[in-house]
Design a protein around this motif. Structure first.
Motif, mmCIF file in Angstrom:
data_model
loop_
_atom_site.group_PDB
_atom_site.id
_atom_site.type_symbol
_atom_site.label_atom_id
_atom_site.label_comp_id
_atom_site.label_asym_id
_atom_site.label_seq_id
_atom_site.Cartn_x
_atom_site.Cartn_y
_atom_site.Cartn_z
ATOM 1 N N LEU A 199 0.658 -1.208 -0.057
ATOM 2 C CA LEU A 199 -0.132 0.145 0.195
ATOM 3 C C LEU A 199 0.777 0.936 -0.489
ATOM 4 O O LEU A 199 0.401 2.149 0.061
ATOM 5 N N LYS A 200 2.011 1.273 0.524
ATOM 6 C CA LYS A 200 3.400 1.991 0.290
ATOM 7 C C LYS A 200 2.362 2.633 1.299
ATOM 8 O O LYS A 200 2.191 4.588 1.283
ATOM 9 N N LYS A 201 2.243 2.963 1.958
ATOM 10 C CA LYS A 201 2.015 4.001 3.273
ATOM 11 C C LYS A 201 2.153 2.976 4.936
ATOM 12 O O LYS A 201 2.264 1.828 4.912
ATOM 13 N N ASN A 202 2.208 3.820 5.792
ATOM 14 C CA ASN A 202 2.272 3.348 7.396
ATOM 15 C C ASN A 202 1.334 3.102 8.263
ATOM 16 O O ASN A 202 0.127 4.032 8.315
ATOM 17 N N ILE A 203 0.756 1.665 8.157
ATOM 18 C CA ILE A 203 -0.249 1.967 8.835
ATOM 19 C C ILE A 203 -0.013 0.614 10.268
ATOM 20 O O ILE A 203 1.186 0.394 10.906
ATOM 21 N N GLY A 204 -1.210 -0.302 10.678
ATOM 22 C CA GLY A 204 -0.954 -0.840 12.163
ATOM 23 C C GLY A 204 -1.967 -1.370 12.271
ATOM 24 O O GLY A 204 -3.085 -0.638 12.215
ATOM 25 N N LEU A 205 -2.096 -2.004 13.405
ATOM 26 C CA LEU A 205 -2.959 -2.502 14.113
ATOM 27 C C LEU A 205 -3.036 -2.012 15.907
ATOM 28 O O LEU A 205 -1.601 -2.258 16.070
ATOM 29 N N ALA A 206 -3.893 -1.862 15.952
ATOM 30 C CA ALA A 206 -3.668 -1.925 18.036
ATOM 31 C C ALA A 206 -4.597 -2.230 18.725
ATOM 32 O O ALA A 206 -6.602 -2.195 18.357
ATOM 33 N N LEU A 207 -5.088 -2.185 19.939
ATOM 34 C CA LEU A 207 -5.929 -2.643 20.552
ATOM 35 C C LEU A 207 -6.058 -1.286 21.849
ATOM 36 O O LEU A 207 -5.685 -0.724 22.514
ATOM 37 N N ILE A 208 -7.009 -1.003 21.144
ATOM 38 C CA ILE A 208 -7.679 0.927 21.978
ATOM 39 C C ILE A 208 -9.507 0.433 22.860
ATOM 40 O O ILE A 208 -9.892 -0.530 22.363
ATOM 41 N N GLU A 209 -9.529 1.549 23.281
ATOM 42 C CA GLU A 209 -10.616 1.460 23.824
ATOM 43 C C GLU A 209 -11.767 1.426 22.761
ATOM 44 O O GLU A 209 -11.863 2.044 22.320
ATOM 45 N N ALA A 210 -13.174 0.760 22.828
ATOM 46 C CA ALA A 210 -14.030 0.021 22.347
ATOM 47 C C ALA A 210 -14.684 1.291 21.379
ATOM 48 O O ALA A 210 -15.029 2.111 20.555
ATOM 49 N N GLU A 211 -14.671 2.474 22.733
ATOM 50 C CA GLU A 211 -15.274 3.747 21.979
ATOM 51 C C GLU A 211 -14.701 4.764 20.894
ATOM 52 O O GLU A 211 -15.147 5.484 20.462
ATOM 53 N N TYR A 212 -13.215 4.034 20.934
ATOM 54 C CA TYR A 212 -12.900 5.026 19.970
ATOM 55 C C TYR A 212 -12.588 4.219 18.551
ATOM 56 O O TYR A 212 -11.641 4.697 17.595
ATOM 57 N N ALA A 213 -12.748 2.654 18.430
ATOM 58 C CA ALA A 213 -12.692 2.200 16.979
ATOM 59 C C ALA A 213 -13.453 2.155 15.740
ATOM 60 O O ALA A 213 -13.364 1.660 14.640
ATOM 61 N N LYS A 214 -14.649 3.035 15.858
ATOM 62 C CA LYS A 214 -15.336 3.801 15.230
ATOM 63 C C LYS A 214 -14.634 3.844 13.818
ATOM 64 O O LYS A 214 -13.193 5.071 14.058
ATOM 65 N N GLU A 215 -14.443 3.785 12.157
ATOM 66 C CA GLU A 215 -13.650 4.023 11.423
ATOM 67 C C GLU A 215 -13.013 5.611 11.057
ATOM 68 O O GLU A 215 -14.754 5.636 11.336
ATOM 69 N N GLY A 216 -12.337 5.835 10.959
ATOM 70 C CA GLY A 216 -12.337 7.795 10.364
ATOM 71 C C GLY A 216 -12.260 8.215 12.035
ATOM 72 O O GLY A 216 -11.663 9.697 11.867
ATOM 73 N N THR A 217 -12.194 7.947 12.423
ATOM 74 C CA THR A 217 -11.604 8.370 14.193
ATOM 75 C C THR A 217 -10.258 8.666 14.149
ATOM 76 O O THR A 217 -9.481 8.034 14.133
ATOM 77 N N GLU A 218 -9.836 10.304 14.698
ATOM 78 C CA GLU A 218 -8.536 10.165 15.155
ATOM 79 C C GLU A 218 -8.321 10.558 16.284
ATOM 80 O O GLU A 218 -8.465 10.526 17.549
ATOM 81 N N ILE A 219 -6.801 9.232 15.960
ATOM 82 C CA ILE A 219 -5.763 9.051 17.201
ATOM 83 C C ILE A 219 -4.803 9.484 17.091
ATOM 84 O O ILE A 219 -4.516 10.117 16.168
ATOM 85 N N GLU A 220 -3.450 9.216 18.063
ATOM 86 C CA GLU A 220 -2.326 9.598 18.356
ATOM 87 C C GLU A 220 -1.689 8.672 18.607
ATOM 88 O O GLU A 220 -1.693 8.074 19.357
ATOM 89 N N ILE A 221 0.046 8.397 17.458
ATOM 90 C CA ILE A 221 0.620 6.833 18.517
ATOM 91 C C ILE A 221 1.775 7.992 18.649
ATOM 92 O O ILE A 221 2.304 8.993 18.062
ATOM 93 N N SER A 222 2.415 7.755 20.140
ATOM 94 C CA SER A 222 3.361 7.884 20.560
ATOM 95 C C SER A 222 4.688 7.394 19.755
ATOM 96 O O SER A 222 5.359 6.687 19.770
ATOM 97 N N VAL A 223 5.529 8.261 19.122
ATOM 98 C CA VAL A 223 6.582 7.470 17.900
ATOM 99 C C VAL A 223 7.872 8.068 19.168
ATOM 100 O O VAL A 223 7.554 9.677 18.372
ATOM 101 N N ARG A 224 8.196 7.662 19.406
ATOM 102 C CA ARG A 224 10.381 7.973 20.012
ATOM 103 C C ARG A 224 9.558 9.528 20.770
ATOM 104 O O ARG A 224 9.653 10.901 20.981
#
Length: 365
Positions: A319-344
């Protein structure tokens, strides 16, 4: 560390070997991305001889397995395979495995390498009735031939019409070259292909035979690195990341393989309760909006607080993009929800997207 029967072949091919759960295995040969792309477009050959094989035989084999695993084994025909979690009483996962049915009194279980001894001990501890459980892992070598050219390559080495082996089916006594082989239409890459089981001491000859036959079709040896990026794009779970003793199959999105309508099985009560009460956590797919590669165990944030963690993350070669799988609280699991990943130690923007990230049309029955 343990070595598979193909260790010398990996050294010969200058594979970059690493410690993988106590096994010395190649992470790559020519590079993770070219090997990944070869499997998506042509074919790749993987040494997966570290996987565990356990036989379950006897008059009560089917009844016993029905109690042990979450999927419904009773609906399988002979020579059919089921993917299934195997759970503890609290719904946590002992392992995820494949159940090969020869008959209602004869099954082969294929389990994750690092869990083989644990699984074997668990199976023995839960046994009842007329069942005989044996760890036969040392008897087998296993190769995975995966990709769109896999059938063409394997067909050149076998007189059996491979069209007869449908998706998640197998034949137990196929000649591949001169070697008696279990041939199953399964894999862990999101592509059509086969997994081959045969006597351990035939490993080097079988490896050479398939690689030589497949050369004209673009077949390459592939390592664990590409195996991980391939399975990840198809959102196939990895034990210890998307599922483990603390993550249930329902939380991991594997509810299809948990048959709560069958008679009792280990973990049923806990899983039924979890479903009735509603999931508090879910494994979701996401893509990075900001520049950065997510990695396993990176923390996930939303609305200024931690809501979970990354289970698997990578650059996707397809897909030529950075992607991931994450275990998160269900209320934030809806498609399109904005989240943040702590990278370094820096929170980077990401958004929840649909999984699997990559869908291939397997050969269906």
């Amino acid at each position: 560390m343990k070595k598979t029967p193909l260790y010398e072949k990996h050294v010969e091919l200058k594979g970059k070997v690493i410690d993988f759960g106590g096994w010395t295995l190649p992470v790559e040969y020519s590079g993770i991305i070219p090997e990944h792309e070869a499997v998506r477009n042509k074919a790749g050959l993987f040494d997966v001889s570290h996987m565990g094989e356990i036989t379950v035989k006897g008059e009560d084999a089917e009844k016993y397995l029905q109690m042990i695993v979450t999927n419904d084994i009773s609906v399988l025909n002979d020579n059919q395979i089921a993917y299934t979690p195997m759970c503890y009483t609290d719904g946590g996962v002992v392992d995820d495995l494949l159940v090969y049915k020869y008959s209602s009194t004869d099954y082969l279980l294929v389990v994750n390498a690092s869990n083989t001894q644990k699984d074997f001990e668990w199976l023995l501890s839960q046994s009842f009735g007329n069942v005989e459980i044996k760890n036969v892992s040392d008897e087998y070598a296993q190769l995975a031939l995966q990709g769109p050219e896999a059938q063409t390559i394997l067909q050149k080495l076998s007189e059996v019409d491979l069209n007869l082996i449908e998706f998640y089916h197998f034949l137990g006594d196929v000649n591949v070259g001169e070697f008696k082989t279990i041939v199953s239409r399964t894999g862990y890459t999101g592509e059509d292909g086969f997994e081959l089981y045969f006597k351990a001491d035939h490993g080097p000859q079988m490896w050479d035979l398939i690689l030589e036959t497949g050369k004209e079709y673009g077949l390459v040896p592939a390592g664990l690195g590409a195996r991980d990026t391939l399975r990840f794009e198809a959102a196939l779970p990895l034990y210890g990341q998307e599922i483990d003793k603390d993550i249930t199959p329902l939380e991991a999105g594997l509810g299809f393989f948990v048959k709560l309508n069958k008679d009792d099985f280990i973990g049923k009560e806990a899983l039924a309760k979890q479903k009735a009460e509603g999931l508090k956590r879910k494994v979701i797919g996401f893509e990075m909006v900001d520049r950065g590669i997510p990695r396993s165990h990176y923390e996930v944030f939303a609305e200024g607080r931690k809501i979970g963690y990354v289970t698997t993350g990578s650059f996707s070669p397809t897909l030529k993009k950075n992607i991931g799988l994450a275990l998160i609280e269900a209320e934030y699991a809806k498609e399109g929800t904005e989240i943040e990943i702590s990278v370094r130690n820096k929170n980077l923007k990401a958004k929840v997207i649909k999984k699997p990230f990559y869908t291939k049309k397997y050969k269906k029955s």
